[in-house]
Design a protein around this motif. Structure first.
Motif, PDB file in Angstrom:
ATOM      1  N   GLU A 102       0.860  -1.097   0.111  1.00 28.85           N
ATOM      2  CA  GLU A 102       0.106   0.030   0.111  1.00 28.85           C
ATOM      3  C   GLU A 102       0.757   1.366  -0.136  1.00 28.85           C
ATOM      4  O   GLU A 102       0.576   2.327  -0.560  1.00 28.85           O
ATOM      5  CB  GLU A 102      -0.835   0.065   1.271  1.00 28.85           C
ATOM      6  CG  GLU A 102      -2.215   0.522   0.945  1.00 28.85           C
ATOM      7  CD  GLU A 102      -3.024   0.355   2.421  1.00 28.85           C
ATOM      8  OE1 GLU A 102      -4.236   0.912   2.235  1.00 28.85           O
ATOM      9  OE2 GLU A 102      -2.509  -0.159   3.325  1.00 28.85           O
ATOM     10  N   ARG A 138      -3.208  -3.973  -1.538  1.00 30.47           N
ATOM     11  CA  ARG A 138      -4.047  -2.967  -1.580  1.00 30.47           C
ATOM     12  C   ARG A 138      -3.477  -1.740  -2.529  1.00 30.47           C
ATOM     13  O   ARG A 138      -3.099  -0.749  -2.081  1.00 30.47           O
ATOM     14  CB  ARG A 138      -4.257  -2.394  -0.239  1.00 30.47           C
ATOM     15  CG  ARG A 138      -5.287  -3.455   0.503  1.00 30.47           C
ATOM     16  CD  ARG A 138      -5.370  -2.821   1.892  1.00 30.47           C
ATOM     17  NE  ARG A 138      -3.969  -2.905   2.690  1.00 30.47           N
ATOM     18  CZ  ARG A 138      -3.540  -3.955   3.171  1.00 30.47           C
ATOM     19  NH1 ARG A 138      -4.128  -5.159   3.179  1.00 30.47           N
ATOM     20  NH2 ARG A 138      -2.482  -3.761   4.004  1.00 30.47           N
ATOM     21  N   THR A 140      -4.690   0.246  -5.970  1.00 27.92           N
ATOM     22  CA  THR A 140      -5.666   0.385  -6.634  1.00 27.92           C
ATOM     23  C   THR A 140      -5.653   0.277  -8.157  1.00 27.92           C
ATOM     24  O   THR A 140      -6.446  -0.149  -8.856  1.00 27.92           O
ATOM     25  CB  THR A 140      -6.372   2.036  -6.457  1.00 27.92           C
ATOM     26  OG1 THR A 140      -5.999   2.320  -5.370  1.00 27.92           O
ATOM     27  CG2 THR A 140      -7.799   2.051  -6.549  1.00 27.92           C
ATOM     28  N   HIS A 167     -13.304 -15.158  -0.646  1.00 23.30           N
ATOM     29  CA  HIS A 167     -12.541 -14.168   0.403  1.00 23.30           C
ATOM     30  C   HIS A 167     -12.026 -12.925  -0.404  1.00 23.30           C
ATOM     31  O   HIS A 167     -12.002 -11.971   0.314  1.00 23.30           O
ATOM     32  CB  HIS A 167     -11.463 -15.086   0.898  1.00 23.30           C
ATOM     33  CG  HIS A 167     -11.728 -15.906   1.895  1.00 23.30           C
ATOM     34  ND1 HIS A 167     -11.668 -15.245   3.259  1.00 23.30           N
ATOM     35  CD2 HIS A 167     -12.160 -17.059   2.104  1.00 23.30           C
ATOM     36  CE1 HIS A 167     -12.083 -16.328   4.140  1.00 23.30           C
ATOM     37  NE2 HIS A 167     -12.222 -17.443   3.450  1.00 23.30           N
ATOM     38  N   PRO A 170     -14.601  -9.180  -0.721  1.00 21.13           N
ATOM     39  CA  PRO A 170     -14.649  -7.974   0.163  1.00 21.13           C
ATOM     40  C   PRO A 170     -13.513  -7.296   0.216  1.00 21.13           C
ATOM     41  O   PRO A 170     -13.496  -6.096   0.293  1.00 21.13           O
ATOM     42  CB  PRO A 170     -14.835  -8.597   1.495  1.00 21.13           C
ATOM     43  CG  PRO A 170     -14.816 -10.213   1.430  1.00 21.13           C
ATOM     44  CD  PRO A 170     -14.687 -10.486  -0.090  1.00 21.13           C
ATOM     45  N   LYS A 171     -12.177  -7.855  -0.186  1.00 22.92           N
ATOM     46  CA  LYS A 171     -11.051  -7.022  -0.404  1.00 22.92           C
ATOM     47  C   LYS A 171     -11.382  -6.043  -1.311  1.00 22.92           C
ATOM     48  O   LYS A 171     -10.828  -5.015  -1.544  1.00 22.92           O
ATOM     49  CB  LYS A 171      -9.801  -8.083  -0.280  1.00 22.92           C
ATOM     50  CG  LYS A 171      -9.780  -9.036   0.559  1.00 22.92           C
ATOM     51  CD  LYS A 171      -8.321  -9.766   0.233  1.00 22.92           C
ATOM     52  CE  LYS A 171      -8.357 -11.205   1.073  1.00 22.92           C
ATOM     53  NZ  LYS A 171      -7.207 -12.037   0.552  1.00 22.92           N
ATOM     54  N   SER A 174     -13.536  -3.376  -0.551  1.00 17.84           N
ATOM     55  CA  SER A 174     -13.106  -2.277   0.189  1.00 17.84           C
ATOM     56  C   SER A 174     -12.004  -1.419  -0.573  1.00 17.84           C
ATOM     57  O   SER A 174     -11.762  -0.318  -0.475  1.00 17.84           O
ATOM     58  CB  SER A 174     -12.596  -2.920   1.563  1.00 17.84           C
ATOM     59  OG  SER A 174     -11.188  -3.463   1.090  1.00 17.84           O
ATOM     60  N   LEU A 175     -11.402  -1.836  -1.839  1.00 18.55           N
ATOM     61  CA  LEU A 175     -10.331  -1.198  -2.264  1.00 18.55           C
ATOM     62  C   LEU A 175     -11.163  -0.384  -3.271  1.00 18.55           C
ATOM     63  O   LEU A 175     -10.803   0.919  -3.452  1.00 18.55           O
ATOM     64  CB  LEU A 175      -9.554  -2.231  -3.024  1.00 18.55           C
ATOM     65  CG  LEU A 175      -8.223  -1.750  -3.731  1.00 18.55           C
ATOM     66  CD1 LEU A 175      -7.391  -0.964  -2.675  1.00 18.55           C
ATOM     67  CD2 LEU A 175      -7.620  -2.669  -4.337  1.00 18.55           C
ATOM     68  N   PRO A 177     -15.157   0.440  -4.206  1.00 22.85           N
ATOM     69  CA  PRO A 177     -16.584   0.140  -4.012  1.00 22.85           C
ATOM     70  C   PRO A 177     -17.231   0.233  -5.363  1.00 22.85           C
ATOM     71  O   PRO A 177     -18.529  -0.293  -5.461  1.00 22.85           O
ATOM     72  CB  PRO A 177     -16.867   1.012  -2.946  1.00 22.85           C
ATOM     73  CG  PRO A 177     -15.741   1.516  -2.374  1.00 22.85           C
ATOM     74  CD  PRO A 177     -14.559   1.632  -3.286  1.00 22.85           C
ATOM     75  N   GLU A 178     -16.432   0.944  -6.197  1.00 21.63           N
ATOM     76  CA  GLU A 178     -17.351   1.011  -7.639  1.00 21.63           C
ATOM     77  C   GLU A 178     -17.557  -0.211  -8.123  1.00 21.63           C
ATOM     78  O   GLU A 178     -18.318  -0.251  -9.099  1.00 21.63           O
ATOM     79  CB  GLU A 178     -16.619   2.199  -8.423  1.00 21.63           C
ATOM     80  CG  GLU A 178     -16.848   3.312  -7.832  1.00 21.63           C
ATOM     81  CD  GLU A 178     -16.402   4.519  -8.786  1.00 21.63           C
ATOM     82  OE1 GLU A 178     -15.981   4.227  -9.806  1.00 21.63           O
ATOM     83  OE2 GLU A 178     -16.273   5.468  -8.357  1.00 21.63           O
ATOM     84  N   MET A 204     -20.057 -14.652   3.936  1.00 16.43           N
ATOM     85  CA  MET A 204     -19.428 -13.549   4.433  1.00 16.43           C
ATOM     86  C   MET A 204     -19.237 -12.391   3.261  1.00 16.43           C
ATOM     87  O   MET A 204     -19.467 -11.238   3.732  1.00 16.43           O
ATOM     88  CB  MET A 204     -18.095 -14.169   4.833  1.00 16.43           C
ATOM     89  CG  MET A 204     -17.362 -13.249   5.930  1.00 16.43           C
ATOM     90  SD  MET A 204     -16.042 -12.202   4.930  1.00 16.43           S
ATOM     91  CE  MET A 204     -15.388 -13.186   4.023  1.00 16.43           C
ATOM     92  N   GLU A 208     -20.869  -8.329   3.462  1.00 16.60           N
ATOM     93  CA  GLU A 208     -20.171  -7.074   3.537  1.00 16.60           C
ATOM     94  C   GLU A 208     -20.360  -6.283   2.224  1.00 16.60           C
ATOM     95  O   GLU A 208     -20.176  -4.966   2.365  1.00 16.60           O
ATOM     96  CB  GLU A 208     -18.489  -7.585   3.343  1.00 16.60           C
ATOM     97  CG  GLU A 208     -18.306  -8.174   4.827  1.00 16.60           C
ATOM     98  CD  GLU A 208     -17.116  -8.362   5.374  1.00 16.60           C
ATOM     99  OE1 GLU A 208     -16.057  -7.880   4.536  1.00 16.60           O
ATOM    100  OE2 GLU A 208     -16.691  -8.563   6.298  1.00 16.60           O
ATOM    101  N   GLY A 640     -22.026  -0.427  10.512  1.00 17.43           N
ATOM    102  CA  GLY A 640     -22.185  -1.609   9.752  1.00 17.43           C
ATOM    103  C   GLY A 640     -23.378  -2.475  10.174  1.00 17.43           C
ATOM    104  O   GLY A 640     -23.379  -3.812   9.644  1.00 17.43           O
TER     105      GLY A 640
END
Lengths: 1119, 472
Positions: A102, A138, A140, A167, A170-171, A174-175, A177-178, A204, A208, A640
């Motif tokens: 990151e 992470r 972009t 899995h 969600p990663k 979160s990176l 959302p679009e 899961m 999320e 949340g």
């Protein structure tokens, strides 16, 4: 610059202290190196070409990360090693990369191609790991790459890779959302996955990314319910929590008919007329209306609702506290009142666990005890407090005990409280005193006892105890002050001793409020207080002013001067509140020209009747948060948090959960045999047909849980409006629904057999049904009154030919089977119910006998057992085993083989054909079996005694052994007229089954239901001689008594159906059978690949059989 | 605004960057579209909220002195300063056990457990089932215990890399991934002396070179290809008596908590069936995931394919107070005098319902009131110790001889000038009875299916005192 750089600076600062632990390392050579060069040695090591050095460097770097020290400047040196061959170095590089990518986005990109390569690796574990690391970086800029990778992995043939894809969702979300819409597509796809491995992870991801898209769950609801027990424990928690929310939106409140009147602690509630009570009354009215409505239309639980409750219940036995809690909250929020009780025991069990677990569980129990006190009453003593409990646990247990207190157990609880008051833990003592106060307010009978007890505490040496008691007594006295003036007097005396401000303030308030009851003492108290006014705490000062004002109003003669004095003191107090108060009160009570109007009402203002406070549990109304959630624990909405929706007023369409059946099933069912007839009153049966094969079909269905549920449904609402609605639907839909039902039933069969409470009810209903059926079978024409039977009647007429055939079949059957063709399926139900021990698994087999020849054969067969396997099984290559050697047998030699013929006297037995040869010179007489020693459950049907076996002659005999689906040997003695020989027969696992004829589609369908624990796969290399179709089939059928599933085309119908098909040119061989005793399906698949590689998959509900069979087949195919 | 523009230029080659402006973090999103580029500003909190969507964000291990000695982040790094809130709570609490397991801070929630003098502090940002996190943290601690034999600061520091690798495998993005020890052990070999010697010589590693196949297995708790020369299966039935006995010797509350610990070393894929003579005794049970619920429900037998090695097969509960026999009784008299700042103590322990077995390992622990300075006692059997700072008296008796009952008597001296203690301390009893399950539960047989070898089987029964408290 960016936040990360700021962060680095901070980190760098903290780590500049140095790392002595590395400085001492001789290999580092860094003892003398200055700070900025500190990592040079590590860089050198990383650049070397020795793996050992690299590893050492990486280990040190990871240790630095673990300690929170900054190692970001090593990034270029580390990232170079991402493609290192050494697996341990590689792993550590991954750890580093995920931590720092990151911050160093440019450089991180260098590593991407490595992972992209990894994504294409033939090994599923490498694919999964590449995806895992790639998605954890992470950065972009790689979002499109990640998206692509996830999409691809979501349709990977390995369930493990699909799990990793879930899995990764969600990663990525979160990176960026679009990507939501695209991700939802992937989630939708993965939700349809049938493996337990994927289920937890995808739910899961669902929670999320798109928890609001409840519609995605519909089609997967039943599958999730049924898979639940085999999902790993963490996934179970997530799924259960999600299903709780789902159920709240889709089903009706099961407690709708029950009034809420019995809740609450006795009749005291009406004593205090607060606004809340009015609200409650309104609510009750509303409830009454609703229940009145409900009475008109009785509540019927949706079978899917029941399915959820039933399938989650066994998880209360989980070792994982989180799973138990999840099920407990599900039951609390969803189950009918009568059934919620089952969770109490499991929750009480958790109280033995770690104290953190206790803490959370007790919080939830405290909330539950307010709504459902009865549930925990039997476990009252489990909440008794030990002196070694941490304070927070003690206080929670106290809360629970207080909530559980009622007229019957209050004496025990108070006795227990007496012990607690003596505790050394003062916070706990204070809480106990409050608890006593609450018991006293809630239970009128013990109020005086409690009050006396508390008054005694006033002489306690511990000031805190006294203070707390004063506060509680104050609250209690407010209820009936006139009766307790002596207590007030007593408390007045305490002002000399008690120093705790809150307690002093309470006493003063009490005296002021009830100064009429203690007219003599009150002015004296004020006098004392006036003396000490300047030294008091603020809250006490305010109460002194308050007392003075009240006394001035009631007894101005005696207290006028005192009041003036106090007000004057207050006027110059340092605290502005007190100054204000003094000014305000002076204006109010001392009549002057300006304030004339108000002072008239001063008495009313100060001495108004004040309602007594209601001592309430802090846990009241906490149940609007979903239990077990963080929000519930904190009593505040956490970020949340998904609200638990209210029950819908009317149930949404339940058919949304029906799963469409793929085309092939429909075809086969249409053409070959008529649709299986299921008791299914929800949907009109105008199209349902019955045929010869169904007769056997419905047998297991009655045994299954869902059947009984639907029976209850139907009997509960004979004129349900839904019924008519459903019947207007198109035929095709109906058929689908039927299919679905059927499928569900089969699934259920695999689930817990025990149905607990509901079952008793169902049994009763079924009994009733049996009676009906009996009467039906006795008299020919009086069943029209029953809606279901009329339905079935009409349906039956559609397929008269079959019915006639059926009739033929049924004629020779036992008398319990009625002969009337109109009630075919009824009679079948009947049969089933009469069967002493219906083995639930025996029957699916018939469902698959779609071959018309088979059907005909069955029609001719007089036994109602399954078609003789001999017609299908390959009769060749029966292996002979030696039972008795000719030498040990003194001339008598015996061999046996598993003839693979049906053993006619008992279908559950394996036929063992014995071949006796008399090599001796004399005759052998009276050959028979004695002293059979068996494992429990096993049975043997002996062959008829062979009276004479002349010398040199040979003969055969057939005996039957029920091995109970185990490979345990059957031991017995073989006796002749002279000797006894101990012998034993041990079956290879392949002989414990008999072939079943399935079509390919049926096979796949069955296989898809035997996933998870029930599936075992192995990779193998085929023996060189065994690479053609014939050889493979022969070897498999020799090793195990299975029949080949004819292959239509090798194209897979459902892409997700595992095991994944190999590339097109490689054929897949499928074999099917069922175990002899329990009738569990045994499905074997040999999927060939390039160069003799193959994958063997066995699906069998009996895992042992499956595992052993895999072994045997492996052996057969590789040698 | 100028500042933002500059930053925008700097970050143009990335699609976004993060920038600090006026104390608020903004997300800078640069869309390169055909018509040129547009810049969108998103407040940082929004980004925060979005990235918060996971379970366990970070883990901190904290030692007894209050230092963070290990941190692990499964997502973006959270500064360890977040722990300050925890330290604050820790300060306030009297004992470490009294720290609330769930704390709320302005931006995070801290969920912690206390194990082996260490705090495992996890940071979460959104709604999560607290038990889920707690249970997981305990699983982490269990894994450390399993790997290193204990779970202490020293041992974790010594094995920092293995610990870190374990944490990496156990959680993925904050969601538990591999928590079964069989899977973990395939991924990361537990350290042992022999291997570390070999590794230094050969340059081998303790990361499994083969890929973990149990990951893919339908029975993840068991490795494939287990082989033993001696096949054995041992079961320990351990029962603990939880009881509260009041002053007069009456049982206020008693129940039995049992656990069946198994040590199974069997080759291949054995399928075991363990049955009890009297399964009806068991009131409430919980199982290792390997046990088939269905069989238990229908036949009351434990049918399972065992994990390899040691594991807890089931725990159970036997309630109904009347059935619970209390193996010992305690006669005690503790009194504090108003004058002379002293007290007397007299304790005798005797056998009650021992089913003809010997009571061993008997000891009495007393948490004295803070004002008790010293004790002067004589024990007829065993030794006693008094911890002056913790005010804990431990009387270690050993084997209980029914002929000659052990007593402990003498005087207590109390701090002068302090009022005498209100409450008498309660006694915690510890004891052990070998070869007895006090509930009467009995294993009837163990059957092995699926494998053909001979197996040594053994069952051992032990009764212990659990939470056995005598009030005085």
């Amino acid at each position: 610059m960016s936040a990360s750089s700021a962060f680095n600076d901070e980190k760098g600062g903290s780590s500049s202290v140095g790392e002595p632990e590395y400085g001492h390392d001789p290999a580092s050579g860094g003892i003398f190196s200055s700070d900025y060069k500190r990592h040079d040695d590590l860089k050198e090591m990383l650049d070397s070409n020795k793996d050992a050095l690299k590893l050492e460097a990486m280990k040190r770097i990871v240790a630095m990360i673990a300690r929170g020290k900054n190692a970001s400047d090593l990034f270029p040196a580390v990232v170079k090693n991402v493609a290192c061959k050494n697996i341990e170095v590689k792993k550590l590089v991954y750890v580093y990369l995920v931590r720092y990518a990151e911050e160093q986005q440019d450089l991180a990109l260098l590593s991407i191609s490595t992972f992209q390569r990894g994504l294409k690796d033939p090994n599923q574990l490498i694919r999964a790991s590449a995806l895992r690391v790639l998605s954890s970086i992470r950065v972009t800029i790689i979002v499109p790459i990640m998206m692509l990778a996830i999409k691809e992995a979501a349709s990977d043939m390995s369930p493990y890779v699909r799990k990793t894809a879930a899995h990764a969702i969600p990663k990525l979300y979160s990176l960026d959302p679009e990507q939501k819409d695209q991700l939802i597509e992937v989630i939708e796809k993965l939700l349809a996955d049938k493996t337990t491995l994927v289920a937890g992870s995808v739910v899961m991801a669902f929670e999320e990314v798109c928890p609001e898209r409840i519609d995605l769950i519909h089609k997967n609801y039943r599958k999730l319910c049924n898979l639940l027990i085999d999902v790993e424990e963490w996934g179970q928690v997530v799924i259960i929590n999600m299903l709780t929310r789902y159920a709240r939106t889709q089903f009706l409140n099961p407690n709708i008919n029950e009034s809420l009147l019995e809740e609450g602690g006795g009749g005291d509630k009406t004593f205090y007329c607060s606004d809340e009570d009015e609200d409650e009354d309104e609510e009750k009215e509303k409830q009454a209306e609703v229940s009145a409505l409900a009475k008109r239309k009785p509540y019927v639980m949706d079978p899917d609702h029941r399915l959820l409750l039933r399938n989650t219940k066994p998880l209360l036995q989980s070792r994982n506290a989180a799973v138990v809690m999840a099920v407990a909250q599900l039951y609390f929020h969803l189950a009918p009142k009568a059934e919620v009780g089952v969770i109490a025991k499991a929750l009480v069990r958790l109280l033995r666990s770690h104290s953190e677990v206790q803490f959370v569980v007790l919080q939830n129990v405290a909330t539950m005890t307010i709504k459902r006190r009865g549930m925990f009453e039997p476990y009252l003593k489990s909440f008794y407090i030990r002196s070694t409990d941490p304070t927070q646990i003690k206080i929670l247990k106290l809360e629970v005990l207080t909530n559980l207190a009622n007229e019957t157990n209050i004496s025990t609880i108070l006795r227990e409280f007496q012990t607690y008051i003596k505790s050394m833990d003062k916070d706990f003592v204070a809480a106990t005193i409050q608890a006593i106060g609450r018991c006293a307010t809630n239970i009128g009978e013990v109020r005086d006892t409690c009050l006396n007890g508390l008054v005694q505490l006033l002489s306690n040496r511990d000031e805190l105890v006294v203070a707390e008691s004063v506060v509680v007594i104050k609250k209690l006295l407010q209820m009936q002050p006139e009766k307790h003036s002596d207590i007030i007097k007593h408390m007045a005396k305490l002002t000399d001793n008690i120093q705790v401000p809150m307690a002093r303030a309470s006493i003063l308030w009490l005296i002021g409020e009830y100064c009429e009851h203690v007219p003599k003492i009150a002015p004296d108290v004020l006098r004392k207080m006036a003396k000490s006014f300047t030294n008091e705490e603020d809250i006490v000062k305010l109460q002194i002013i308050n007392l003075a004002a009240k006394l001035y109003l009631t007894n101005s003669k005696q207290t006028k001067l005192l009041t003036q004095y106090v007000l004057n003191l207050a006027k110059y107090d340092q605290n502005y509140d007190i100054r204000d108060r003094a000014r305000f009160i002076r204006q109010l009570i001392v009549p002057t020209e300006k304030s004339g109007a108000l002072s008239k009402y001063a008495k009313k203002l100060f001495l108004a009747l004040k309602p007594a406070p209601v001592l309430e549990s802090p846990f009241k109304d906490r149940d609007h948060f979903q239990l077990g959630s963080l929000s519930h624990l904190l009593n505040a909405k956490a970020g949340g948090y998904q609200e638990l929706p209210d029950w819908p007023e009317s149930a949404p369409d339940p058919s949304v959960r029906n799963v469409e059946v793929p085309e092939w099933t429909k075809c086969s069912s249409r053409e070959k045999r008529k649709e299986k007839k299921v008791e299914k009153p929800f949907y009109s049966d105008s199209e349902g047909e019955s045929g010869p094969t169904e007769s056997a079909d419905s047998e297991p269905d009655t045994g299954s849980g869902s059947e009984s549920v639907s029976v209850s449904v139907e009997s509960g609402s004979p004129s349900d409006s839904e019924e008519s609605e459903e019947s207007s639907e198109s035929d095709e839909d109906e058929e689908e629904e039927e299919k679905e039902k059927k499928k569900k039933k089969k699934e259920i069969k695999q689930m817990q057999a025990s149905e607990s409470e509901q079952s008793s009810e169902d049994d009763r209903k079924r009994d009733r049904k049996i009676k009906e059926q009996k009467s039906n079978s006795e008299s020919e024409s009086d069943e029209d009154s029953e809606s279901e039977s009329s339905q079935s009647e009409s349906s039956d007429t559609e397929s008269e030919v079959e019915v006639k055939k059926k009739k033929k079949v049924s004629e020779p059957k036992p008398p319990s089977k009625p002969l009337k063709k109109e009630k075919k399926e009824m009679s079948l139900l009947d049969l089933d119910d009469f069967e002493p021990t219906p083995s639930p698994q025996v029957t699916p087999v018939n469902t698959f006998l779609s071959n018309s020849l088979v059907t005909d054969l069955e029609g001719l067969s007089l036994s109602d057992s399954v078609l003789s396997p001999a017609t299908i099984a390959p009769s060749s290559a029966l292996k002979n085993y030696e039972l008795l050697h000719r030498i040990t047998g003194e001339g008598l030699s015996v061999e046996y083989c598993f003839s693979r013929q049906a053993f006619s006297p008992d279908a559950n037995m394996v036929a063992v054909q014995m071949h006796f040869t008399n090599n001796a010179t004399s005759d052998t007489k009276n050959l028979h079996i004695e002293d059979v020693k068996l494992q429990s459950g096993m049975r043997v049907k002996e062959f008829a005694e062979i009276e004479l076996l002349p010398a040199g002659e040979a003969t055969t005999a057939v005996m039957g052994v029920d091995f109970c689906d185990s490979t345990q040997a059957a031991n017995f003695q073989l006796c002749t007229h002279t000797r006894k020989f101990f012998v034993s027969i041990q079956p290879p696992v392949g002989e414990l089954m008999r072939p079943v004829f399935l079509t390919e589609n049926e096979f796949k369908k069955e296989q898809s239901q035997l996933m998870g624990m029930n599936e075992i796969s192995e990779n193998l290399t085929l023996d060189a001689k065994c690479r053609n179709e014939h050889a493979i089939v022969q070897r498999v059928t020799t090793a195990a008594n299975l029949s080949r599933v004819p292959c239509g085309s090798d194209k897979e119908c459902s892409p997700a159906a595992p095991p994944p098909p190999p590339p097109h040119p490689h054929p897949v061989y499928r074999f099917a059978g069922k175990t002899v005793t329990s009738g569990s399906l045994v499905l074997a698949t040999v999927a060939t690949k390039d160069e003799g590689a193959a994958q063997l998959t066995v699906n069998c509900e009996k895992m042992v059989i499956g595992t052993m069979l895999v072994k045997d087949l492996l052996l057969a195919l590789t040698q | 605004m100028l500042y933002i523009k500059t930053v925008g230029a700097i970050f143009f080659r990335f699609t976004y960057g993060l920038t600090l402006y006026d104390g608020i973090y903004f997300c800078l999103r640069v869309h390169r579209s055909a018509g040129g580029s547009s810049v969108a500003l998103l407040p940082f909190w929004r980004q925060c909220w979005q990235s918060a969507a996971e379970m366990i964000h970070s883990l901190f291990l904290i030692n007894p002195t209050g230092d963070v000695f290990l941190e692990k982040h499964w997502k973006s790094v959270i500064s360890r300063s977040v722990c300050d809130y925890f330290f604050e709570a820790r300060e306030k609490a009297v004992t470490p056990e009294n720290v609330a397991p769930v704390l709320q801070t302005p931006h995070h929630y801290l969920i912690s457990i206390y194990r082996g003098k260490l705090f495992f502090l996890s940071v979460v940002q959104t709604e999560v089932s607290p038990l889920f996190v707690i249970e997981f943290l305990h699983r982490v601690a269990d894994t450390f215990q399993d790997y290193f034999g204990e779970c202490s600061e020293t041992i974790i520091n010594d094995n920092m890399v293995v610990v870190y690798e374990l944490l990496e495998e156990m959680l993925d993005n904050g969601f538990p991934l591999a928590t079964e020890s069989s899977v973990l052990k395939e991924l990361i070999k537990p350290p042992n002396i022999l291997r570390s010697v070999v590794n230094t010589l050969t340059g081998g590693s303790n990361v499994g070179s083969s890929l973990p196949t149990s990951h893919l297995s339908t029975i993840p708790w068991r490795r494939n290809g287990v082989k033993y020369t001696h096949n054995e299966a041992y079961f320990d039935v351990i029962e603990e008596i939880d009881a509260i006995v009041d002053k007069s010797g009456m049982t206020v509350f008693a129940e039995i908590q049992g656990v069946v610990e198994a040590c199974v070393r069997l080759s291949g894929m054995p399928d075991l069936t363990l049955s009890f003579v009297n399964p009806r005794l068991l009131d409430d049970v919980s199982f290792h995931p390997c046990v088939r619920f269905k069989r238990w429900e229908s036949e009351r037998v434990l049918s399972f394919i065992p994990p390899d090695g040691n594991f807890t097969l089931m725990t159970y509960h036997v309630s109904s107070q009347n059935l619970v026999s209390i193996p010992v009784y305690v006669k005690q008299n503790i009194s504090f005098f108003d004058s002379g700042s002293s007290g007397r103590m007299d304790i005798t322990v005797g056998p009650k319902q021992t089913m003809g077995k010997t009571v061993e390992g008997l000891s009495v622990t007393i948490h004295m009131p803070k004002s008790v300075l010293t004790v002067d006692l004589t024990a007829t059997q065993g030794n006693y110790t008094y911890d002056l700072t913790a005010k804990v008296l431990v009387w270690d008796i050993g084997k209980l001889n029914p002929q000659k009952l052990p007593t402990l008597q003498g005087s207590l001296s109390i701090q002068a000038g302090v009022p005498k203690p209100v409450e008498n301390p309660s006694l915690n009893i510890d004891l052990k009875i070998e070869q007895l399950a006090i509930s009467g539960i009995k294993v009837s047989r163990l059957d092995l299916f699926g494998e053909k070898y001979k197996t040594f089987k053994g069952v051992k029964y032990v009764t212990k005192a659990g939470n056995f408290q005598v009030r005085t």
